[in-house]
Design an enzyme around this catalytic site. Structure first.
Site, PDB file in Angstrom:
ATOM      1  N   VAL A 129      -5.037  -3.277  -0.041  1.00  0.00           N
ATOM      2  CA  VAL A 129      -4.950  -3.406   1.417  1.00  0.00           C
ATOM      3  C   VAL A 129      -3.967  -2.376   1.949  1.00  0.00           C
ATOM      4  O   VAL A 129      -2.816  -2.313   1.529  1.00  0.00           O
ATOM      5  CB  VAL A 129      -4.532  -4.828   1.843  1.00  0.00           C
ATOM      6  N   ASP A 130      -4.457  -1.535   2.848  1.00  0.00           N
ATOM      7  CA  ASP A 130      -3.619  -0.559   3.549  1.00  0.00           C
ATOM      8  C   ASP A 130      -3.309  -1.135   4.923  1.00  0.00           C
ATOM      9  O   ASP A 130      -4.221  -1.484   5.679  1.00  0.00           O
ATOM     10  CB  ASP A 130      -4.342   0.781   3.692  1.00  0.00           C
TER      11      ASP A 130
END
Length: 253
Positions: A129-130
């Site tokens: 997850v960015d």
């Protein structure tokens, strides 16, 4: 050996390695094969390769390059970038990589995680997850190397990833990327509290103290970094490096 894994993250762009700051301005830092050979000598815990150009360019992994990398590596490796099909996942494992990292694809096709985990095991699938903060201070998910804002909330997306079978979560704060100013401990703590799988801290590490903070205050199970392992000194001279094993063993649980 310390139980907290310390993992260099190497960014692929074309045939070379680059390093970004806040996912922008990629700077060339060398040849991936040479980097692998140096990290072999350093006996690193695990090595992560992320092709930051694959998804934006609408292509899959560069299997020829990955084959060359795998033929040189003596440590466990993970790869992410442009993975959209189960066949691509299979080919990456056949080359010798132990894990695949999925970031953009699960937003459109979370079933890919379930398929990969069902065949190869959850331990081989990492959900990435960015995240970046909005002006209101909320966390916003991004895909496509940070270019696309996703509408789903962080907690909801984490629930989807874990329900589908990821074995780990790699969490990266885009605003910290390449700054070497330390991890986002609030984000790490929030993610760690929302999932039951191990969390890998990424984005912002500049020294071993930051590793310790990520584990103790952010409750991360492993730590990853880019700039710390490819730059040296205040002028960010390119130098592939890794902390002494004795230092990591003494400082990390």
């Amino acid at each position: 050996m310390n139980k907290t894994r310390v993992m260099p993250v190497l960014l692929l762009r074309g045939q070379g390695l680059v390093k970004t700051v806040k996912f922008k301005n990629p700077k060339y830092v060398g040849d991936p094969i040479n980097a692998v050979r140096i990290f072999n000598e350093k006996e690193v815990d695990e090595l992560v390769f992320l092709d930051i150009a694959a998804t934006p360019e609408g292509r899959g992994p560069d299997f020829d390059l990955l084959s060359d990398i795998a033929s040189e590596a003596f440590m466990p490796m993970a790869y992410g970038g442009g993975i959209t099909t189960l066949e691509q996942v299979r080919r990456i494992f056949e080359l010798g990589f132990e894990k695949v990292i999925l970031n953009s694809a699960p937003y459109k096709n979370p079933g890919l995680i379930a398929e990969a985990a069902g065949i190869f095991g959850s331990q081989s699938v990492v959900g990435c997850v960015d995240v970046r903060k909005t002006l209101l201070g909320r966390y916003e998910l991004c895909s496509d190397s940070g270019r696309v804002k996703e509408k789903i909330g962080l907690t909801e997306h984490l629930a989807t990833l874990t329900r589908c079978g990821v074995g780990e979560i790699l969490v990266n704060n885009i605003d910290r990327d390449g700054t070497m100013a330390g991890y986002d401990l609030k984000l790490l703590s929030e993610v760690s509290g929302a999932v039951t799988v191990p969390v890998i801290a990424c984005g912002g590490a500049g020294n071993v103290d930051h590793f310790v903070q990520a584990v103790q205050d952010g409750h991360a199970s492993a730590v990853a970094a880019g700039s710390l392992f490819v730059f040296m000194g205040p002028h960010r001279a390119v130098l592939i490096n890794y902390p002494e094993r004795k230092v990591l063993t003494e400082r990390l649980p």
